[in-house]
Design a protein around this motif. Structure first.
Motif, PDB file in Angstrom:
ATOM      1  N   PRO A 174      -8.022   4.003   0.553  1.00  0.00           N
ATOM      2  CA  PRO A 174      -6.534   4.554   0.740  1.00  0.00           C
ATOM      3  C   PRO A 174      -5.871   5.036  -0.451  1.00  0.00           C
ATOM      4  O   PRO A 174      -5.374   5.933  -0.559  1.00  0.00           O
ATOM      5  N   CYS A 211      -9.239   2.854   8.094  1.00  0.00           N
ATOM      6  CA  CYS A 211      -8.870   2.158   6.682  1.00  0.00           C
ATOM      7  C   CYS A 211     -10.264   0.994   6.243  1.00  0.00           C
ATOM      8  O   CYS A 211      -9.858   0.139   7.031  1.00  0.00           O
ATOM      9  N   CYS A 242       0.859  -1.051   0.022  1.00  0.00           N
ATOM     10  CA  CYS A 242       0.041   0.030   0.016  1.00  0.00           C
ATOM     11  C   CYS A 242       0.962   1.357   0.102  1.00  0.00           C
ATOM     12  O   CYS A 242       1.672   1.378   1.027  1.00  0.00           O
ATOM     13  N   ILE A 253      -5.216  12.521   7.520  1.00  0.00           N
ATOM     14  CA  ILE A 253      -4.458  11.251   7.849  1.00  0.00           C
ATOM     15  C   ILE A 253      -3.061  11.267   8.114  1.00  0.00           C
ATOM     16  O   ILE A 253      -2.821  10.518   9.205  1.00  0.00           O
ATOM     17  N   TRP A 305      -4.729   5.892  10.888  1.00  0.00           N
ATOM     18  CA  TRP A 305      -5.245   5.648   9.736  1.00  0.00           C
ATOM     19  C   TRP A 305      -5.594   4.123   9.361  1.00  0.00           C
ATOM     20  O   TRP A 305      -6.767   3.667   9.361  1.00  0.00           O
ATOM     21  N   CYS A 306      -4.526   3.534   9.455  1.00  0.00           N
ATOM     22  CA  CYS A 306      -4.648   2.099   9.001  1.00  0.00           C
ATOM     23  C   CYS A 306      -5.378   1.130  10.252  1.00  0.00           C
ATOM     24  O   CYS A 306      -6.136   0.189  10.012  1.00  0.00           O
ATOM     25  N   LEU A 357       0.021   4.361   0.395  1.00  0.00           N
ATOM     26  CA  LEU A 357      -0.428   5.563   1.543  1.00  0.00           C
ATOM     27  C   LEU A 357       0.324   4.946   2.488  1.00  0.00           C
ATOM     28  O   LEU A 357       0.779   5.623   3.506  1.00  0.00           O
TER      29      LEU A 357
END
Length: 523
Positions: free
Chosen positions: A134, A220, A84, A204, A215-216, A86
């Protein structure tokens, strides 16, 4: 010196690939884009799940996303920790944990309250997952705000530098051409919702002040989906909780430890705990599934999520009738509902639009259409020979069509405002729209009409008219209309977007280059 894990190397490689593909998703002088960042969306499990639920059919373009979803069943949230982009950005900008668990009480089960309504709404035909995906969040921030800002800054700085060096500026030209051709956006455009896109991205990043990968862990929807699957898989970490004599894992783990327990659904397989364990006790391996001691999905959260999805599916469907008249979609889009079910709101089509015609919608298509692409003819038009938007669309919401077929796609139909158009309102000649019409045979023509002017004198005026059977609604006529403000000819949406007939199917043949297009009046 801090050790570099395989996960960190993979993160950097995928982030580099993401940025390279982002820069390649641009018009660089070729009619075909050989590689685009849409591959990240096609490998995105949230995109695959939400789109297939909304359309209720298998989408071949999204097969990579299904494969990643299947892999998550055995490998957990490896996508979050290895791929990922982000997540990689968050890791790069985050220092040490400042307040461990500071957001836990604040957010609670918020990630499930986001994921379940999104999936339920998709099942009911309203696909809003792209708003909180995301990868889409990162890409919109880059496309609408940061990349145009860099382009404008670099171009302005280079112009200032040219003024300073004077006659020797030709020496700098090769450097500028290199930057322009490979790094800068092709078009200089201000996008609606650019500030909102940047603000969401900055928020974020701001959450990282309170908790690493906040965020994760807490919000998310993609990570939450993968985490739910990871609870069913055989990949397990031992020991399952902090060692009483060490507790070093909590310092190194970015996501997984709440109090003493490892939360399997939050582990992103970064391997930081195994690499930095002073006693070499940490290990990951395939083991029989054991009862989970961490938090589970409560019944109230599950039922509340389902009800939230029903509310989203019903509450987001309202569309203002007046705004619908000018709701023009990219070429090839025939069914509005089908388009909304597939659109991931990534912004790639707007980025590559050759004539600055596509912009993100605010509420023109209702709340359901937020960030979806709209064609705004007064700002730009659909280039007759361009097929770039269909090439970069990751889900097929905009079909990738051959040039000849794309040219026959109907976006809308042009209509004259006779109270505003010069030949009708002022009784003076103006054929700018006809001159620019790219359709063979001309979808806009004019006829000589003898009228009495406002001064009482008789005169002959060329009055334009639209041949509906040939007009594809590209918008160039509205774009080039010389009147200030509101154009005298506008493109409006039509329900019947059946493609135009090909020349061999009965459409009028192209005019001879030297033929008089006004001879004979209307046909």
């Amino acid at each position: 010196m801090k050790k570099v894990t395989s996960a960190r190397i993979a993160q950097l490689l995928f982030l580099t690939l993401f940025l390279v593909l982002f820069l390649m998703t641009e018009y660089r002088g070729s009619d075909r884009i050989v590689a685009a960042v849409n591959g990240f969306f096609r490998a995105n499990p949230l995109t695959a799940a939400s789109t297939m639920l909304a359309t209720r059919q298998y989408q071949p373009l999204l097969l990579p996303g299904l494969l990643v979803l299947l892999c998550a069943l055995f490998l957990g949230r490896f996508f979050c920790g290895w791929i990922c982009p982000l997540g990689t950005v968050l890791d790069l900008v985050t220092g040490r944990i400042r307040k461990v668990g500071a957001l836990r009480a604040l957010t609670g089960r918020a990630k499930y309250w986001l994921l379940l309504p999104l999936l339920t709404a998709s099942l009911l035909g309203v696909n809003l997952a792209g708003l909180l995906d995301p990868i889409a969040l990162l890409l919109r921030a880059l496309t609408f705000f940061f990349h145009p800002l860099v382009g404008d800054t670099v171009r302005g700085g280079w112009r200032s530098l040219y003024g300073v060096v004077g006659d020797r500026r030709d020496l700098l030209d090769p450097g500028y051409r290199l930057i322009r051709d490979y790094l800068l956006p092709f078009r200089e455009t201000l996008y609606p919702l650019a500030f909102l896109s940047a603000l969401l991205f900055v928020l974020i990043l701001f959450l990282e002040r309170y908790e690493r990968r906040a965020w994760c862990r807490r919000l998310c929807p993609l990570g939450t989906l993968l985490g739910l699957l990871s609870r069913l898989g055989p990949l397990r970490r031992t020991p399952a909780k902090l060692c009483a004599d060490c507790r070093a894992c909590r310092e190194h783990c970015p996501t997984s430890f709440d109090q003493e327990l490892l939360q399997t659904e939050e582990c992103i397989l970064c391997m930081e705990c195994a690499l930095n364990c002073p006693s070499r006790r940490v290990d990951f391996g395939w083991r029989a599934r054991q009862p989970q001691t961490g938090a589970v999905l409560e019944r109230r959260v599950f039922l509340g999520g389902l009800l939230g999805g029903v509310a989203l599916a019903r509450g987001f469907r309202f569309r203002e009738p007046a705004a619908q008249a000018k709701l023009l979609r990219p070429p090839g889009v025939r069914d509005e509902d089908e388009f909304l079910k597939k659109c991931v709101r990534c912004g790639e089509c707007m980025k590559v639009c050759l004539r600055s015609a596509l912009y993100p919608a605010f509420f023109q298509a209702g709340a359901e259409g937020l960030y979806t692409p709209l064609l705004v003819p007064r700002l730009g038009y659909c280039e007759y020979n361009c097929t770039l938007c269909g090439q970069v669309c990751p889900t097929g919401a905009i079909p990738d069509l051959p040039r000849e077929e794309k040219q026959r796609q109907v976006i809308g139909k042009a209509v004259f405002d006779k109270n505003h158009c010069l030949p009708f309102a002022k009784r003076i000649d103006c054929i700018v729209c006809e001159e620019h019409c790219p359709i063979p045979g001309k979808a806009i023509r004019s006829e000589r009409v003898e009228l009495t002017g406002f001064d009482g004198a008789r005169r002959t005026v060329q009055q334009p008219y639209v041949v509906d059977e040939l007009c594809n609604g590209c918008g160039i006529c509205e774009n080039v209309c010389p009147l200030e403000g509101k154009a005298a000819i506008e493109v409006f949406r039509v329900k019947d977007r059946t493609p135009l007939k090909s020349p061999s199917g009965g459409a009028p043949p192209p005019l001879h280059p030297y033929a008089d297009p006004y001879q004979g009046g209307r046909s």
